[in-house]
Motif scaffolding. Structure first.
Motif, short mmCIF file in Angstrom:
data_model
loop_
_atom_site.label_atom_id
_atom_site.label_comp_id
_atom_site.label_asym_id
_atom_site.label_seq_id
_atom_site.Cartn_x
_atom_site.Cartn_y
_atom_site.Cartn_z
N UNK A 164 0.79 -1.23 0.00
CA UNK A 164 0.00 0.00 0.00
C UNK A 164 0.82 1.28 0.00
N UNK A 165 2.16 1.15 -0.07
CA UNK A 165 3.00 2.34 0.04
C UNK A 165 4.13 2.29 -0.99
N UNK A 166 4.70 3.45 -1.28
CA UNK A 166 5.83 3.49 -2.20
C UNK A 166 7.00 2.77 -1.55
N UNK A 167 7.86 2.12 -2.35
CA UNK A 167 8.97 1.36 -1.78
C UNK A 167 9.91 2.18 -0.91
N UNK A 168 9.97 3.49 -1.14
CA UNK A 168 10.87 4.34 -0.36
C UNK A 168 10.25 4.85 0.93
N UNK A 169 9.04 4.44 1.24
CA UNK A 169 8.36 4.92 2.45
C UNK A 169 9.18 4.56 3.69
N UNK A 170 9.25 5.48 4.68
CA UNK A 170 10.04 5.19 5.90
C UNK A 170 9.66 3.91 6.61
N UNK A 171 8.41 3.46 6.45
CA UNK A 171 8.01 2.23 7.14
C UNK A 171 8.79 1.02 6.62
N UNK A 172 9.43 1.14 5.46
CA UNK A 172 10.17 0.02 4.87
C UNK A 172 11.68 0.10 5.10
N UNK A 173 12.15 1.06 5.86
CA UNK A 173 13.59 1.18 6.07
C UNK A 173 14.18 -0.08 6.70
N UNK A 174 13.51 -0.60 7.71
CA UNK A 174 13.98 -1.83 8.36
C UNK A 174 13.92 -3.01 7.39
#
Length: 343
Positions: free
Chosen positions: A61-71
């Motif tokens: 549901x989010x762009x790959x660069x979204x902060x939620x995906x940093x981990x």
């Protein structure tokens, strides 16, 4: 840590789509390399979607660069450093990505180039094409050719057909529209394997018949990976471990080069469920990547030694030999995205 050296087959593939816990914290994938007795070969990161306008790409549901995906991205790099291949899954239950890639050449370029750039940016080792919407044979061939041209021969391309699609050449018996047999003839050398969905009414992992029939039709065993749901909540067709174990050991004994298994999906895999989802991978490691006990030998042959001609277990109706006119539709169930409902 040094990379793990794993034999090419049987593969142990995990789909990883629910990326967060209900409280919003990351659902870590690292236990598959930190817990003992686990030899996962590939992790399929799901699901990449191509949206309108071109260049609007989301991971769930989010762009790959979204902060939620940093981990997430940091952990996937650790997996790769440990010898596990990380493959992006394109498409799936959310339709539209392959429809957009199946248009004229100019439109294809508009949607494809941002996808190519994302794969490069994230250092993915391959792409799993989960075509669950109608697509032309020419369209999927064009996509495969471009991926190989842009990323080279080492780039892994897999597909994720329902099991029925490899038991019948009738397009009605799959979700993709094109014939997988025709695709294998034309581009089989470019396709590493098929993550075959033996669930949701399209296959049955409680017995070896479906896999046996695929091999009898000429599919190479090393290219057929048996896909199963890891929890009844992830889709219909979950089978208890003691039954799955016997089926997998039988297939390993019957078919040298057995392609392996894949599980949909990681976050709630039994027997550990959400608290210890890596236990499914540990169980499968012992079964499919362990040593084959001699007692499991079960060759398929008739009494006179000739190979047995098996009926199609998908096309046969219960109790008779009448072919089904259409594939059964999967039961409705929710595909999890990233596990967090509130933003």
């Amino acid at each position: 840590m040094p990379p793990i050296s794993l034999p090419p087959t049987p593969r142990l593939v995990i789909y990883y789509q629910t990326l967060h816990n209900p409280d919003g914290t990351p659902c870590s994938i690292l236990p598959i390399i930190t817990q003992p007795g686990i030899a996962v070969s590939h992790v399929n990161l799901a699901a990449i979607h191509l949206n309108d306008p071109p260049g609007n790409i989301t991971l769930n549901d989010h762009v790959p660069s979204h902060p939620r995906y940093h981990t997430l991205w940091a952990e996937l790099r650790v997996l790769q450093a440990s010898g596990i291949k990380v493959i992006g899954m394109l498409g799936g239950a959310a339709k539209g990505s392959f429809t957009r890639l199946d248009l004229d050449d100019s439109t294809f370029e508009e949607y494809y180039i941002p996808l190519r750039d994302m794969i490069r940016e994230r250092g993915l080792d391959g792409l799993d094409l989960d075509v669950e919407e109608p697509m032309t044979l020419a369209g999927v061939i064009r996509l495969i050719d471009r991926l190989k041209s842009d990323f080279g021969s080492a780039f892994i391309i897999t597909l994720a057909p329902v099991a029925a699609a490899l038991m019948s050449d009738n397009p009605k018996h799959n979700l993709s529209g094109f014939s997988y047999e025709a695709l294998e003839v034309m581009r089989g050398s470019q396709i590493a394997w098929y993550n075959t969905q033996f669930y949701c009414g399209w296959g049955d992992v409680s017995k070896p018949d479906g896999y046996d029939y695929m091999i009898a039709r000429g599919w190479p065993a090393q290219k057929i990976v048996v896909g199963m749901v890891t929890n009844p909540g992830n889709g219909s067709g979950w089978v208890p471990f003691e039954i799955v174990q016997e089926v997998l050991l039988t297939l390993k004994a019957r078919h040298p080069g057995f392609g392996g298994v894949m599980g949909w999906e990681y976050f709630n895999s039994l027997p550990g469920d959400r608290e210890r989802p890596w236990e499914w991978a540990a169980f499968m490691t012992r079964i499919v990547r362990g040593r084959l006990p001699a007692a499991t030998e079960a060759p398929v042959a008739t009494s006179n030694g000739a190979a047995e001609e098996k009926p199609n277990p998908f096309l046969l109706a219960d109790g008779d030999a009448k072919a089904k006119s259409e594939a059964p539709l999967p039961a409705e169930f929710d595909y999890y995205t990233d596990g967090s409902l509130e933003e």
